[in-house]
Design an enzyme around this catalytic site. Sequence first.
Site, PDB file in Angstrom:
ATOM      1  CG  HIS A 122      -1.911   0.976   1.396  1.00  0.00           C
ATOM      2  ND1 HIS A 122      -1.654   2.277   1.734  1.00  0.00           N
ATOM      3  CD2 HIS A 122      -3.263   0.877   1.255  1.00  0.00           C
ATOM      4  CE1 HIS A 122      -2.799   2.949   1.790  1.00  0.00           C
ATOM      5  NE2 HIS A 122      -3.785   2.123   1.500  1.00  0.00           N
ATOM      6  CG  ASP A 151       0.726  -2.338   6.150  1.00  0.00           C
ATOM      7  OD1 ASP A 151      -0.203  -2.588   6.936  1.00  0.00           O
ATOM      8  OD2 ASP A 151       0.585  -1.628   5.139  1.00  0.00           O
ATOM      9  CD  GLN A 172      -6.585  -4.683   4.223  1.00  0.00           C
ATOM     10  OE1 GLN A 172      -7.484  -5.421   4.613  1.00  0.00           O
ATOM     11  NE2 GLN A 172      -6.814  -3.430   3.868  1.00  0.00           N
ATOM     12  CE  LYS A 174      -7.039  -0.333   6.395  1.00  0.00           C
ATOM     13  NZ  LYS A 174      -7.840   0.004   5.217  1.00  0.00           N
ATOM     14  CB  CYS A 195      -3.738   3.248  -1.605  1.00  0.00           C
ATOM     15  SG  CYS A 195      -4.952   4.511  -1.339  1.00  0.00           S
TER      16      CYS A 195
END
Length: 405
Positions: free
Chosen positions: A123, A200, A203, A226, A364
């Site tokens: 991202h 990261d 997700q 999220k 993104c």
Amino acid sequence: MQYNINKIRSNFPILNEQVYKKQFVYFDSAASAQKPIQVLIKEEELHNNYYGNIHRAAHFMADKATVEFEAVRDKIKNFINAESREEIIFTKGTTESVNLVASSFGEKYLNEGDEIIVSEMEHHSNIVPWQLAAERRAAKIVKLPFSNDGVLQMEKLPELINSKTKLIAVAHVSNVLGTINPIAEITKIAHENRVAIFVDGAQAVQHISVDVQKMDVDFYAFSAHKMYGPNGVGVLYGKEKWLNEMPPYQGGGEMISEVSFEKTTFNELPYKFEAGTPNITSVIAFGAAIDFMNEVGIPAIGEWENELLEYATLKLKEINGIKIYGEPPNKSGVISFNIKGIHSYDLGMLLDKLGIAVRTGHHCADTVMQHFNIAGTVRISFGMYNTKEEIDIFITALNKVRMMF
Ligand code: PLP
């Protein structure tokens, strides 16, 4: 234990809404998840019963709010199995967590000619802050590529590492391809070469059980919105050995120990990295989201979403002219696709008119789009509350839209 989908859905009032007089189908949880009633109640409870600014508590309300706020830090420590609560820093979200490390780690450890390895499936949030840090230090970004099925080319990683490499930045799960990356394996290679790793997890944490100690990562970032929690709050996990050495990211109240015009000393962890009044409301309500996820159980959520992923993939593949981007063996509940002859934006807009919320565009992730030489995709993504019936509605709608072209 049986996955009680009806009970789970009953906690999300928005799922009963209609859109253009059609049943609302929400397939955009990767962008932001819907919030259960428990999160909304917690926000109200705080403001009705015990609101006050935290950490400077000289009165009952502020003290109670502080206790609630700090209890969430413990919940998150347990949720990702960090070694200590001092390793949990509250930020505005994943993006701020990356910027914090890129800026502070960069200032301390990056020198001219150094290199940061960034995967090709990131991202923008996990690319641009590293570029900015590299620019400030005349350092270099090196790409770790992925193959056409959406799998990182792990065999290339050892070749990319050299004595100048300082850090590897990689997503745990890709927001476009759904790929679940082999973080423990990447970490092992990084550490054998005395390189740090930033993951990261935006997700990942809401879909798969995360154990930062087991994976041995140096940094791990995620966003509450999220994870069925509120907007405006996220987490940076960092090993104490790094956070202790890194300089503060922002200056202000709370992050100091003593201030004078001659010399300022800084507070201990985690407060050294939490300048100013934090997002008290959202952090406290985030605790309710963590409780809710724990109650349903991340392994159960993951299993359910896998079933949805398999079912939707099978159904999508029956559609003429469809191309799915990313078919790795280890995949989370995200499917990006295009249908030949139809622009992704048109597809998304028409699906919306049929009550179905999907995401369209570059997500993104321009470097993923560049890899496939496309402008964008349609992306569907699942949360704990989605069903196979909703997939059927979506497939019917997709066929209807296809017939229009
Ligand atoms: N990283 C990934 C993989 C994402 O999917 C997102 C958001 O979509 C982000 C980072 C940025 O998260 P936020 O906007 O909450 O900071």
